[in-house]
Scaffold this motif. Structure first.
Motif, short mmCIF file in Angstrom:
data_model
loop_
_atom_site.label_atom_id
_atom_site.label_comp_id
_atom_site.label_asym_id
_atom_site.label_seq_id
_atom_site.Cartn_x
_atom_site.Cartn_y
_atom_site.Cartn_z
N GLU A 6 -42.80 6.09 5.71
CA GLU A 6 -43.26 7.13 4.78
C GLU A 6 -44.48 6.64 4.01
O GLU A 6 -44.65 5.45 3.77
CB GLU A 6 -42.18 7.52 3.78
N LEU A 20 -46.41 14.14 1.42
CA LEU A 20 -45.78 12.98 2.00
C LEU A 20 -45.94 13.01 3.52
O LEU A 20 -45.93 14.08 4.13
CB LEU A 20 -44.29 12.94 1.66
N CYS A 22 -44.61 11.04 7.25
CA CYS A 22 -43.63 10.17 7.90
C CYS A 22 -44.07 9.95 9.33
O CYS A 22 -44.04 10.87 10.15
CB CYS A 22 -42.24 10.80 7.86
N TRP A 38 -36.51 15.42 5.30
CA TRP A 38 -36.82 14.70 4.08
C TRP A 38 -35.61 14.81 3.15
O TRP A 38 -35.08 15.91 2.94
CB TRP A 38 -38.04 15.27 3.39
N CYS A 98 -37.58 9.76 4.66
CA CYS A 98 -37.69 10.47 5.93
C CYS A 98 -36.50 10.07 6.81
O CYS A 98 -36.07 8.91 6.80
CB CYS A 98 -39.00 10.08 6.61
N THR A 123 -40.37 6.51 -0.28
CA THR A 123 -41.59 6.52 -1.09
C THR A 123 -41.29 7.22 -2.40
O THR A 123 -40.63 8.26 -2.42
CB THR A 123 -42.76 7.19 -0.32
#
Length: 129
Positions: A6, A20, A22, A38, A98, A123
């Protein structure tokens, strides 16, 4: 071995946005039966499903708390799934993870952490008021 990495977390003020990413490796991302998702976990709380996408058909699923604000998408060519987060709220503050797995009946089970075999390292997303 499947690996999920991530990126994109950070600190923003309420009302702001983050995206975000992944990146997946170690398997054929375009597996038609794979679900990518997620999750997030705040201190002292259980891990909760935020959004998921069925890789083969592209169907998406969202938690009620993020509907209309978050969007999950995928780029098969890059083996990457994204989470666009808009109108962020302080209650969105959490570690975001993720996940990937061959989820049975994803429409019904996408939000269950136990349905996923592979996880990223997470993250951090912090939203200040």
């Amino acid at each position: 071995q499947v690996q999920l990495v991530e990126s994109g977390g950070g600190s923003v003020q309420a009302g702001g946005s983050l995206r975000l990413s992944c990146a997946a490796s170690g398997y054929t991302y375009s597996n038609n039966y794979m679900t990518m998702a997620w999750f997030r976990q705040a201190p002292g709380k259980e891990r909760e499903g935020v959004a998921a996408i069925e890789v083969g058909g592209g169907s998406t699923h969202y938690a009620d708390s993020v509907k209309g604000r978050f969007t999950i998408s995928q780029d098969n060519a890059k083996n990457t799934v994204y989470l666009q987060m808009n109108t962020l709220k302080p209650e969105d503050t959490a570690m975001y993870y993720c996940a990937a797995g061959l989820v049975l009946a994803p429409r019904l089970n996408w939000y269950r952490p136990a349905a996923y075999k592979n996880w990223g390292q997470g993250t951090q997303v912090t939203v200040s008021s």
